[in-house]
Write a protein that holds these residues in place. Structure first.
Motif, PDB file in Angstrom:
ATOM      1  N   HIS A  66       0.829  -1.204   0.000  1.00 27.52           N
ATOM      2  CA  HIS A  66       0.000   0.000   0.000  1.00 27.52           C
ATOM      3  C   HIS A  66       0.867   1.260   0.000  1.00 27.52           C
ATOM      4  CE1 HIS A  66      -4.310  -1.237   0.897  1.00 27.52           C
ATOM      5  NE2 HIS A  66      -3.658  -2.390   0.801  1.00 27.52           N
ATOM      6  N   MET A  67       1.934   1.254   0.788  1.00 34.14           N
ATOM      7  CA  MET A  67       2.784   2.438   0.893  1.00 34.14           C
ATOM      8  C   MET A  67       3.551   2.721  -0.402  1.00 34.14           C
ATOM      9  SD  MET A  67       2.420   3.942   3.800  1.00 34.14           S
ATOM     10  CE  MET A  67       3.896   4.945   3.948  1.00 34.14           C
ATOM     11  N   MET A  68       3.725   1.712  -1.248  1.00 31.87           N
ATOM     12  CA  MET A  68       4.489   1.886  -2.489  1.00 31.87           C
ATOM     13  C   MET A  68       3.810   2.834  -3.470  1.00 31.87           C
ATOM     14  SD  MET A  68       7.453   0.291  -2.737  1.00 31.87           S
ATOM     15  CE  MET A  68       7.751  -0.222  -4.436  1.00 31.87           C
ATOM     16  N   PHE A  69       2.553   3.181  -3.221  1.00 27.08           N
ATOM     17  CA  PHE A  69       1.843   4.110  -4.099  1.00 27.08           C
ATOM     18  C   PHE A  69       1.760   5.515  -3.507  1.00 27.08           C
ATOM     19  CE2 PHE A  69       0.412  -0.048  -5.452  1.00 27.08           C
ATOM     20  CZ  PHE A  69       0.355   0.070  -6.835  1.00 27.08           C
ATOM     21  N   VAL A  91      -2.569   0.793 -13.288  1.00 27.05           N
ATOM     22  CA  VAL A  91      -1.573   0.308 -12.334  1.00 27.05           C
ATOM     23  C   VAL A  91      -2.272  -0.419 -11.190  1.00 27.05           C
ATOM     24  CG1 VAL A  91       0.018   2.184 -12.883  1.00 27.05           C
ATOM     25  CG2 VAL A  91      -1.574   2.453 -10.979  1.00 27.05           C
ATOM     26  N   ASN A  92      -1.558  -1.391 -10.629  1.00 30.88           N
ATOM     27  CA  ASN A  92      -2.085  -2.095  -9.464  1.00 30.88           C
ATOM     28  C   ASN A  92      -0.969  -2.957  -8.883  1.00 30.88           C
ATOM     29  OD1 ASN A  92      -3.907  -2.941  -7.498  1.00 30.88           O
ATOM     30  ND2 ASN A  92      -5.565  -3.188  -8.983  1.00 30.88           N
ATOM     31  N   ASN A 101       3.959  -8.232  -6.172  1.00 33.87           N
ATOM     32  CA  ASN A 101       4.217  -7.769  -7.534  1.00 33.87           C
ATOM     33  C   ASN A 101       3.404  -6.523  -7.854  1.00 33.87           C
ATOM     34  OD1 ASN A 101       1.687  -9.044  -7.918  1.00 33.87           O
ATOM     35  ND2 ASN A 101       2.156  -9.453 -10.054  1.00 33.87           N
ATOM     36  N   TYR A 102       3.942  -5.745  -8.786  1.00 34.57           N
ATOM     37  CA  TYR A 102       3.360  -4.469  -9.197  1.00 34.57           C
ATOM     38  C   TYR A 102       3.301  -4.450 -10.720  1.00 34.57           C
ATOM     39  CZ  TYR A 102       4.738  -3.309  -4.436  1.00 34.57           C
ATOM     40  OH  TYR A 102       4.900  -3.330  -3.066  1.00 34.57           O
ATOM     41  N   TYR A 103       2.216  -3.896 -11.264  1.00 39.18           N
ATOM     42  CA  TYR A 103       2.160  -3.838 -12.728  1.00 39.18           C
ATOM     43  C   TYR A 103       1.753  -2.447 -13.194  1.00 39.18           C
ATOM     44  CZ  TYR A 103      -3.012  -4.099 -13.203  1.00 39.18           C
ATOM     45  OH  TYR A 103      -4.363  -3.832 -13.171  1.00 39.18           O
ATOM     46  N   GLN A 104       2.215  -2.134 -14.415  1.00 40.88           N
ATOM     47  CA  GLN A 104       1.812  -0.930 -15.126  1.00 40.88           C
ATOM     48  C   GLN A 104       1.532  -1.314 -16.575  1.00 40.88           C
ATOM     49  OE1 GLN A 104       3.931   2.845 -14.213  1.00 40.88           O
ATOM     50  NE2 GLN A 104       5.467   1.509 -13.284  1.00 40.88           N
ATOM     51  N   LEU A 105       0.362  -0.931 -17.052  1.00 41.12           N
ATOM     52  CA  LEU A 105      -0.050  -1.196 -18.434  1.00 41.12           C
ATOM     53  C   LEU A 105      -0.210   0.139 -19.144  1.00 41.12           C
ATOM     54  CD1 LEU A 105      -1.092  -3.203 -20.639  1.00 41.12           C
ATOM     55  CD2 LEU A 105      -3.385  -2.824 -19.690  1.00 41.12           C
ATOM     56  N   TYR A 106       0.522   0.316 -20.254  1.00 40.79           N
ATOM     57  CA  TYR A 106       0.486   1.564 -21.018  1.00 40.79           C
ATOM     58  C   TYR A 106       0.500   1.259 -22.520  1.00 40.79           C
ATOM     59  CZ  TYR A 106       1.793   4.529 -17.002  1.00 40.79           C
ATOM     60  OH  TYR A 106       1.813   5.200 -15.806  1.00 40.79           O
TER      61      TYR A 106
END
Length: 435
Positions: A66-69, A91-92, A101-106
């Protein structure tokens, strides 16, 4: 005139052009080219999850997620999320037993943005007391909704203490309320410093990219982040054949629930990997649609149960569970439905499964596996899952061949090896009696 279908063993290939590199600081980078749409998925996987937590810090991996955002000195406050929305991204993140794990879709034109943001928060996360207090309230509310207000989830968290008597997999991903209340900002800072380092991470990029140019982008943003030693991870191996274990709980449920579990090996821990592949097919023989054995025999024909579900995770860092849950039909006791399920397992032990049934199940399973790789998110997910659990993404290309090699003899041997009483745990969830 109707013809009986003949099911051939599947031989499909799941491969796309894929490049694997490890930077000097230990960051593993896997780039897969898929040019069907102008999109790119960037996922970073950290090898730390709830199974790595000491008892007094239960839930800290999820709290850190949670803190990573919440921002860095360069991208403060909620700018990370705002920037992703501004440029049409998504992102999520997620925390599990073995990883976070963390993802970003662009769109592909914004890959550099995704990498810059991810590299920045790998080493420059800014911990503010106000953010911590706000996010911990969110985490605690998640716990209330997911666990405390969900009797079956609450029961399953208790069940894991007998199903995993020695492995740290028994710890809940979201933690315990008493531990969440005791966490402080210094705990999270240290957890971040200990685990969020490039040599403890895997970066997976899938989409409309060119591997060489993409790798240069990765180096530009990540190469300067230094490696550091990480703590030793907790043991996630389990004792098998420890003896039968039984738990009975009363909770506010409307109908009784049954849980059964057997301690089994995963692809990473099995001396013979074919055991894990065979357990996957046994799972699908028992439960993979209305024609599968438990659905057909216990739900449709005998009407012993209103629902039956089977689960098994072969791609696990440690040992795994083969579990079955069931809701009995009216006037059917939990003991009756348990006996019916055990009888189905005895059939697997004593009577060879026909080649036609095996072929039918394998064909359907491999087809579903291939369809799950049809989008870039699915490809990145399975690559990351395999790699973070100590398995190579290259086995993806070999999965159809491994499943096609399963024989009736494999199924009998594996069923007799694992599905015995000394390897079994059971839980009866009973409706709470009126006080």
């Amino acid at each position: 005139m109707f013809c009986t279908p003949v099911y051939a063993r599947p031989q499909q290939n799941l491969s796309y052009p894929t490049t694997e590199t490890t930077l000097d600081n230990g960051l593993k980078v896997i780039i897969r080219e898929d040019h069907r749409s102008p999109m790119v998925m960037a996922q970073i996987w950290y090898a730390v999850g709830s199974s790595d937590e000491p008892d007094n810090l239960s839930g800290i991996s999820h709290a850190l997620e949670h803190m990573m955002f919440k921002g860095t000195s360069k991208v403060p406050n909620d700018e990370f999320t705002r920037l992703s929305r501004l440029y049409g991204g998504s992102v999520n993140a997620a925390t599990f037993t073995n990883y976070t794990n963390y993802y970003q879709l662009y769109q592909k034109d914004y890959l550099a943005l995704a990498l810059e943001l991810e590299a920045d928060r790998m080493s420059n996360l800014f911990f503010k007391k106000q953010d911590f207090e706000t996010e911990m309230k969110v985490v605690m509310e998640e716990w209330r909704q997911r666990i405390d207000d969900n009797p079956r989830a609450l029961a399953f968290e208790r069940f894991k203490w007998i199903a995993y008597p020695t492995s740290h997999y028994r710890q809940p991903v979201i933690g315990y309320m008493k531990n969440l209340k005791a966490l402080n900002l210094e705990h999270l800072k240290k957890w971040y410093k200990d685990w969020y380092t490039p040599n403890n991470a895997i970066l997976v990029i899938v989409g409309d990219v060119e591997a060489t140019a993409t790798l240069e982008l990765v180096k530009r943003y990540f190469s300067s982040i230094p490696a550091q030693k990480t703590p030793q991870r907790n043991d996630v191996l389990e004792v098998t054949n420890l003896g039968y274990r039984r738990l009975e709980v009363e909770l506010p449920v409307q109908v009784p629930n049954l849980y059964l579990a057997w301690n089994v090996l995963s692809l990473a821990t099995a001396a013979n990997p074919q055991d894990a592949y065979t357990l996957v097919i046994i799972k699908n023989i028992l439960d993979s649609g209305i024609t599968s054995r438990l659905q057909n025999n216990l739900v449709r024909e005998q009407k012993f149960a209103t629902s039956v579900s089977v689960s098994y995770d072969p791609y696990n860092r440690g040992d795994s569970l083969f579990s079955i849950s069931a809701l009995p039909a009216n006037d059917v006791s939990l003991q009756d439905i348990e006996n019916a399920i055990l009888n189905e397992l005895e059939q697997l032990k004593s009577t060879p499964v026909s080649t036609d049934e095996i072929n039918r199940v394998i064909t359907r399973y491999v087809a579903d596996l291939i369809y799950s790789q049809d989008d870039i998110a699915g490809q990145a997910r399975i690559i990351g899952t395999l790699e973070i659990n100590g398995l190579s993404h290259r086995i993806l290309d070999q999965l159809p061949k491994h499943y096609a090699a399963i024989t009736p003899e494999n199924i009998q041997r594996v069923a007799n090896t694992y599905f015995n009483r000394d390897n079994n745990s059971s839980m009866y969830i009973l409706p709470e009696q009126e006080k």
